[in-house]
Write a protein that holds these residues in place. Sequence first.
Motif, mmCIF file in Angstrom:
data_model
loop_
_atom_site.group_PDB
_atom_site.id
_atom_site.type_symbol
_atom_site.label_atom_id
_atom_site.label_comp_id
_atom_site.label_asym_id
_atom_site.label_seq_id
_atom_site.Cartn_x
_atom_site.Cartn_y
_atom_site.Cartn_z
ATOM 1 N N TYR A 224 0.839 -1.197 0.000
ATOM 2 C CA TYR A 224 0.000 0.000 0.000
ATOM 3 C C TYR A 224 0.881 1.258 0.000
ATOM 4 O O TYR A 224 0.671 2.185 -0.790
ATOM 5 C CB TYR A 224 -0.913 -0.034 1.235
ATOM 6 N N GLN A 225 1.886 1.221 0.855
ATOM 7 C CA GLN A 225 2.787 2.368 0.992
ATOM 8 C C GLN A 225 3.440 2.795 -0.315
ATOM 9 O O GLN A 225 3.666 3.974 -0.556
ATOM 10 C CB GLN A 225 3.933 1.980 1.942
ATOM 11 N N ALA B 110 0.863 5.058 -2.150
ATOM 12 C CA ALA B 110 0.004 6.010 -1.449
ATOM 13 C C ALA B 110 0.756 7.286 -1.093
ATOM 14 O O ALA B 110 1.975 7.276 -0.933
ATOM 15 C CB ALA B 110 -0.527 5.353 -0.175
ATOM 16 N N SER B 111 0.009 8.373 -0.962
ATOM 17 C CA SER B 111 0.591 9.624 -0.474
ATOM 18 C C SER B 111 0.867 9.472 1.021
ATOM 19 O O SER B 111 0.369 8.530 1.657
ATOM 20 C CB SER B 111 -0.400 10.769 -0.687
ATOM 21 N N GLN C 15 -2.376 9.378 2.931
ATOM 22 C CA GLN C 15 -3.086 8.097 2.795
ATOM 23 C C GLN C 15 -2.420 7.009 3.645
ATOM 24 O O GLN C 15 -3.096 6.192 4.274
ATOM 25 C CB GLN C 15 -3.091 7.642 1.333
ATOM 26 N N GLN C 16 -1.079 7.035 3.640
ATOM 27 C CA GLN C 16 -0.351 6.023 4.420
ATOM 28 C C GLN C 16 -0.672 6.152 5.898
ATOM 29 O O GLN C 16 -0.934 5.151 6.576
ATOM 30 C CB GLN C 16 1.162 6.189 4.239
ATOM 31 N N LEU D 144 -6.830 1.489 -4.246
ATOM 32 C CA LEU D 144 -5.650 2.330 -4.461
ATOM 33 C C LEU D 144 -4.952 1.959 -5.777
ATOM 34 O O LEU D 144 -4.618 2.829 -6.593
ATOM 35 C CB LEU D 144 -4.679 2.137 -3.284
#
Length: 448
Positions: A251-252, A255-256, A259-260, A283
Amino acid sequence: MTTRILTGITTTGTPHLGNYAGAIRPAIIASRDPGAESFYFLADYHALIKCDDPLRIQRSRLEIAATWLACGLDVNRATFYRQSDIPEITELTWLLTCVAGKGLLNRAHAYKASVDKNLAEGVDPDAGITMGLFSYPVLMAADILMFNAHKVPVGRDQIQHVEMARDIGQRFNHLFGNGKELFTLPEAVVEEGVATLPGLDGRKMSKSYDNTIPLFGSARQLKDAIARIVTDSRLPGEAKDPDNSHLFTLYQAFASAAQQAEFRAELIAGLGWGDAKQALFKLLEGELGEARERYQALIERPAELEDILLAGAAKARSIATPFLGELREAVGLRSFRERVVAGATAQKKVAKSARFVSFREEDGSFRFRLLDAEGEQLLLSVAFADGKAAGQVSKRLQSGSALDIRQQGCGFSLWLDEACVATSPEFADAPGCAAAIDRLREALTPRE
Ligand code: TRP
């Protein structure tokens, strides 16, 4: 001065999410830097070393080309081409092969690993090893040196190959450069900041572990792959540990910061893994959905892709063709129109202007000729006892002091210190002779 960035992508597979985050995305971002000039290519000759399945090669080239374009590579800025469309690369490979030490190539990791494997299995050390595998680093050196790349972004496993390109380039410069750097010596760059993505099982995402997430599969395939991401068995409502979850790592990478932070807080607050997977899907869909549509459209129009790549090849060859010409010249693969010039007077720059050519007679004496720009003889010297005496005379003739030219019929002779040092051939008529004298004066006028 712009920095030339160059990298190759071996066309044996279908790009996955790890390739995207680790190589494609950073390369495309780098290509937008106004201070950089990028050369990205499909290393399809390298693919042949590892793969003897023509259909797989064919499919992979198409998929990788479409992937880079769909992800936003601007072919008007970058030079994007297939290695196999640049015949200069294979030709350069041979020039480099002739200076690359066998001992150097013996040390290449990939080759050594194959030998070690054979030894461990008790078979012939060279079993199954092709010359392609052995020479792999030379082909790669040609890729890099052909375009005088400064920086070569690669994975760690390729650093040694870039260093070998440096070695080979340096050797070639030393042997043939005449003090000039024919090749720029490249540097490997391993992007530290770039994410190495974990795969579904938490090990590095890699085709060889069969744990990849396809980059441009259907939304359904993306969802299915995400469903297979391994998590721990904590139930919804239980606090999760984001730092020990490769789902969070994935995810990281997309993501911004905001978001993280939010996702991290939700996991700690007990977000269920099913919902977490749904969040990851959303995402990725956001990041890749449009690109996937572009990808599909490109794959359906292979003829257009072909045109784009051929245009890229033409752009690359506009650099490679003249440069290879210089390199051929440097090693002595020269046109017969250029006579053999002894020693230091062998200056390429003079090719299109008049030039002295010295040679040795059978009796051991030395003479020189002066040829005009078209290669027509203007003068033939008298015989000198040694090359040095001949050289001194030709040097004095070019020093700029007044010329003592004596005409006789339709020819002339040239004198120094009241001695004849050279004579012209007979010209057809007086105007022909006068024109030759003009060319002679011009040829012997020193220039800066
Ligand atoms: N060998 C590289 C790899 O497997 C691909 C490659 C071929 C390459 N030629 C290159 C990379 C030149 C950088 C520069 O990843």
